[in-house]
Write an enzyme that holds these catalytic residues in place. Structure first.
Site, PDB file in Angstrom:
ATOM      1  N   GLY A   1      -0.330 -21.328 -41.935  1.00  0.00           N
ATOM      2  CA  GLY A   1       0.004 -20.438 -40.852  1.00  0.00           C
ATOM      3  C   GLY A   1       0.580 -21.192 -39.692  1.00  0.00           C
ATOM      4  N   CYS A   2       0.239 -20.523 -38.595  1.00  0.00           N
ATOM      5  CA  CYS A   2       0.518 -21.285 -37.230  1.00  0.00           C
ATOM      6  C   CYS A   2      -0.373 -22.268 -36.883  1.00  0.00           C
ATOM      7  CB  CYS A   2       0.227 -20.096 -36.385  1.00  0.00           C
ATOM      8  SG  CYS A   2       0.278 -20.825 -34.562  1.00  0.00           S
ATOM      9  N   PHE A   3       0.255 -23.470 -36.625  1.00  0.00           N
ATOM     10  CA  PHE A   3      -0.538 -24.652 -36.437  1.00  0.00           C
ATOM     11  C   PHE A   3      -1.414 -24.462 -35.201  1.00  0.00           C
ATOM     12  CE2 PHE A   3       3.941 -26.730 -35.202  1.00  0.00           C
ATOM     13  CZ  PHE A   3       3.848 -25.710 -33.691  1.00  0.00           C
TER      14      PHE A   3
ATOM     15  N   CYS B   1      -3.397 -22.435 -34.609  1.00  0.00           N
ATOM     16  CA  CYS B   1      -4.954 -21.889 -35.412  1.00  0.00           C
ATOM     17  C   CYS B   1      -5.767 -23.347 -35.888  1.00  0.00           C
ATOM     18  CB  CYS B   1      -4.717 -21.086 -36.349  1.00  0.00           C
ATOM     19  SG  CYS B   1      -3.968 -19.284 -35.777  1.00  0.00           S
TER      20      CYS B   1
END
Length: 178
Positions: free
Chosen positions: A14-16, A18
């Protein structure tokens, strides 16, 4: 890498922001760098990756001391803080850039990652979609993406999404917290 005792693993979940926020809190992790990996375009930027046309995943490159934290432990954290059963999606973040992936650096890493991936797949009743490939065509993300949560904890996405993943890590892996 500067120290000869460090290893590197590259993860997409997912979003880096996070992943970075979590792994920066893991003892034995020396550096986390946000970037783009395993796509076709040379030197992609954020807008190009978000378009979905480069084939890159948002990733974190983690340099760690295996004498302090094992790759198995890093992968256990990985499979706890993201959903490896959703193809090209983490929560509201959708697109191939948000896929789940383990991008290895060497045969020993590949073998261990395959083992842990198999265990995760068994735990999730065969629904894991995490890809396991060598890291290729890596490019660091822009400077403003680095240490994003640490610099912007009150930003909406950070407060509502990233913070939840950090909290989950802190509650589940007390032994690994710096």
């Amino acid at each position: 890498m500067t120290a000869s005792n460090l290893e590197r693993i590259t993860l997409a979940g997912g979003c880096f922001w996070c992943l970075e926020a979590v792994y920066e809190r893991v003892r034995g992790v020396h550096q986390v760098e946000n970037g783009y990996s395993n796509g076709q375009a040379a030197n992609p930027n954020y807008e190009q990756v978000c378009s979905g046309h480069t084939g890159h995943a948002e990733v974190v490159r983690i340099d760690f001391d295996p004498a302090v934290v094992s790759l198995r432990e890093l992968l256990e954290v990985f499979f706890t803080i993201h959903d490896p059963t959703t193809l090209n999606r983490q929560g509201a973040d959708a697109g191939t850039q948000y896929r789940s992936g383990i991008y290895w650096h060497g045969e020993a890493q590949r073998q261990l990652a395959a083992e842990v991936l198999g265990e995760a797949n068994e735990h999730h009743a065969g629904r894991v979609v995490t890809e396991l490939l060598p890291e290729t065509n890596y490019h660091p993300a822009e400077a403003y993406h680095q240490h994003y949560y640490a610099r912007n904890p009150e930003q909406g996405y950070c407060a509502f999404v990233v913070a939840g993943k950090v909290d989950k890590f802190l509650a589940s892996f007390k032994r690994l917290v710096k």
